[in-house]
Design an enzyme around this catalytic site. Structure first.
Site, PDB file in Angstrom:
ATOM      1  N   GLY A   9      92.708 -15.022  59.025  1.00 28.24           N
ATOM      2  CA  GLY A   9      92.174 -15.587  57.798  1.00 28.24           C
ATOM      3  C   GLY A   9      92.897 -14.970  56.623  1.00 28.24           C
ATOM      4  N   VAL A  14      95.923  -8.453  49.607  1.00 28.47           N
ATOM      5  CA  VAL A  14      96.778  -7.509  50.316  1.00 28.47           C
ATOM      6  C   VAL A  14      96.221  -7.147  51.684  1.00 28.47           C
ATOM      7  CG1 VAL A  14      95.724  -5.463  49.252  1.00 28.47           C
ATOM      8  CG2 VAL A  14      98.081  -5.344  50.097  1.00 28.47           C
ATOM      9  N   ASP A  15      94.894  -7.084  51.843  1.00 25.07           N
ATOM     10  CA  ASP A  15      94.312  -6.651  53.111  1.00 25.07           C
ATOM     11  C   ASP A  15      94.590  -7.653  54.230  1.00 25.07           C
ATOM     12  OD1 ASP A  15      93.218  -4.347  51.906  1.00 25.07           O
ATOM     13  OD2 ASP A  15      91.517  -5.516  51.185  1.00 25.07           O
ATOM     14  N   MET A  35      91.322 -20.482  53.774  1.00 27.30           N
ATOM     15  CA  MET A  35      90.039 -21.176  53.657  1.00 27.30           C
ATOM     16  C   MET A  35      89.661 -21.320  52.191  1.00 27.30           C
ATOM     17  SD  MET A  35      87.938 -19.056  56.579  1.00 27.30           S
ATOM     18  CE  MET A  35      88.855 -17.519  56.385  1.00 27.30           C
ATOM     19  N   CYS A 100      78.017 -15.790  53.850  1.00 26.29           N
ATOM     20  CA  CYS A 100      79.367 -16.343  53.947  1.00 26.29           C
ATOM     21  C   CYS A 100      80.082 -15.817  55.182  1.00 26.29           C
ATOM     22  CB  CYS A 100      80.162 -16.007  52.691  1.00 26.29           C
ATOM     23  SG  CYS A 100      81.860 -16.647  52.714  1.00 26.29           S
ATOM     24  N   GLY A 124      91.009  -9.373  57.066  1.00 22.23           N
ATOM     25  CA  GLY A 124      91.373  -8.137  56.396  1.00 22.23           C
ATOM     26  C   GLY A 124      90.187  -7.269  56.051  1.00 22.23           C
ATOM     27  N   CYS A 196      82.616 -14.712  44.829  1.00 21.82           N
ATOM     28  CA  CYS A 196      83.841 -15.512  44.790  1.00 21.82           C
ATOM     29  C   CYS A 196      83.702 -16.763  43.940  1.00 21.82           C
ATOM     30  CB  CYS A 196      84.261 -15.882  46.213  1.00 21.82           C
ATOM     31  SG  CYS A 196      83.071 -16.907  47.109  1.00 21.82           S
TER      32      CYS A 196
END
Length: 371
Positions: A9, A14-15, A35, A100, A124, A196
């Site tokens: 995903g 960065v992760d 996603m 989520c 991540g 988000c």
């Protein structure tokens, strides 16, 4: 074409970029999936999803792996956002990240990855997973400051058995160093924070688009009116900012904090002092319990728990009754908030958790006749 064994995903951060890098270096056949969980409009300002998508594409191009695009906005609305609004309307403070993860990132995403022929997914997240004595366990990340097991406590063993957390063994500084050394375009990208779908927008303005605000009185626990709030749904227990009532009511000069909400009467209750007794509780009731192992360790057991993400572990006794439990803490807890999650741990092992219904704080709802 041989299907990938793992789909990462890729959020454009960065992760997840380093998660893909580590799997590629381990010679794992992989692909990425971006996603999109929220449909943004022009009022939101620059489209975050579009910028993140471009970063995910740049990373996948750098690594030479395919990137699938999926729009899960409809699923997100039905499974996460509708619940988010219902909870705020009821005067509670929900945690959409938990839902989520359970409903979108480790269910819908996993289903789509399997449909593409993948055996497992990777993200991540800072957490670890292991199989111990034939049972799957969720463990804290090595980097205690970044550990995200709190937000992952509602995952099922089936989801964990099909999940990899490649950065869970690393500290954040090493993740950024790996990204920089590999010349990944996200190596210096700022970590995303907050919810988000709200992004950089003002929270009150965003929530007000869905739940009409109605101003009302701010009162002390004794009933004295000390100010006016902009809408009782906008506030959460322990909140200090945004009350606009300074040091009124006595000469102490201490800041005011939200200690309760009377939603039917549209009254916000505030008291002075960060350590106010009006915010303290030793007991809570939680429902909608989920257990990583499929069941509670016992009907009654001791462990540690968190009632918010950044909180240090708190020793407690848990008494389980079906899908609910009562939690008695050894020490008083500040601002235990209905709608948030209480998450249980045995050392590094995350046992599961539930949604806080009420506490025995003065305005925690424990003694309400209709609670």
């Amino acid at each position: 074409m041989t299907p990938p064994s793992v789909i990462v995903g890729m959020s454009g951060g960065v992760d997840s970029s380093v998660a893909a890098l580590l799997l590629q270096r381990a010679n794992v056949p992989l692909a990425g999936m971006f996603m999109q969980n929220w449909e943004e409009d022009d009022r939101s300002g620059p489209c975050r999803a579009d910028a993140d998508r471009k970063d995910a594409l740049a990373v996948s191009s750098r690594l030479g792996i395919p990137l699938h695009m999926r729009n899960f906005a409809a699923e997100y609305w039905d499974s996460v956002f509708a619940h988010f609004l219902d909870e705020y309307r009821a005067g509670r403070t929900p945690n959409p990240d938990v839902l989520c993860n359970r409903e979108i990132k480790f269910k819908t995403f996993l289903d789509h990855a399997r449909a593409l022929g993948a055996e497992r997914i990777a993200t991540g997240h800072y957490a670890r997973v292991e199989c111990f004595d034939g049972r799957w366990r969720l463990l804290r990340a090595r980097d205690a400051a970044k550990d995200q097991s709190y937000f992952l406590h509602a995952l099922t063993a089936d989801a964990l058995s099909a999940t990899l957390f490649p950065v869970g063994e690393l500290v954040k500084a090493d993740v950024r160093a790996l990204a920089r050394e590999a010349n990944l375009p996200t190596h210096a990208k700022k970590d995303s924070t907050g919810i988000c779908f709200i992004g950089e927008r003002d929270f009150r303005a965003f929530l007000g688009e869905y739940i009409p605000a109605q101003a009302g009185e701010i009162r002390t626990p004794e009933g004295a009116t000390v100010g006016e709030h902009a809408g009782v749904f906008f506030y959460t227990l322990g909140q200090r900012d945004g009350l606009g009532i300074g040091g009124r009511a006595d000469s102490s000069g201490e800041a005011w904090y939200v200690v309760g909400k009377d939603v039917p009467r549209n009254v916000l209750i505030a008291a002075q002092g960060n350590a106010s007794g009006w915010l303290q509780s030793r007991r809570l009731l939680a429902h909608a319990l989920t257990w990583i192992d499929g069941a509670a360790p016992a009907r009654e057991f001791r462990c540690t728990a968190k009632t918010r993400y950044r909180q240090p572990d708190q020793a407690c006794l848990v008494r389980v009754a079906g899908a609910a439990c009562e939690v008695d803490f050894d020490e008083p807890q500040r601002a235990v908030t209905p709608g948030q999650s209480v998450v249980f741990y045995d050392g590094d092992v995350c046992l599961g958790g539930g949604v806080i219904q009420k506490s025995d704080a003065p305005f925690g709802g424990w003694h309400d006749a209709d609670a």
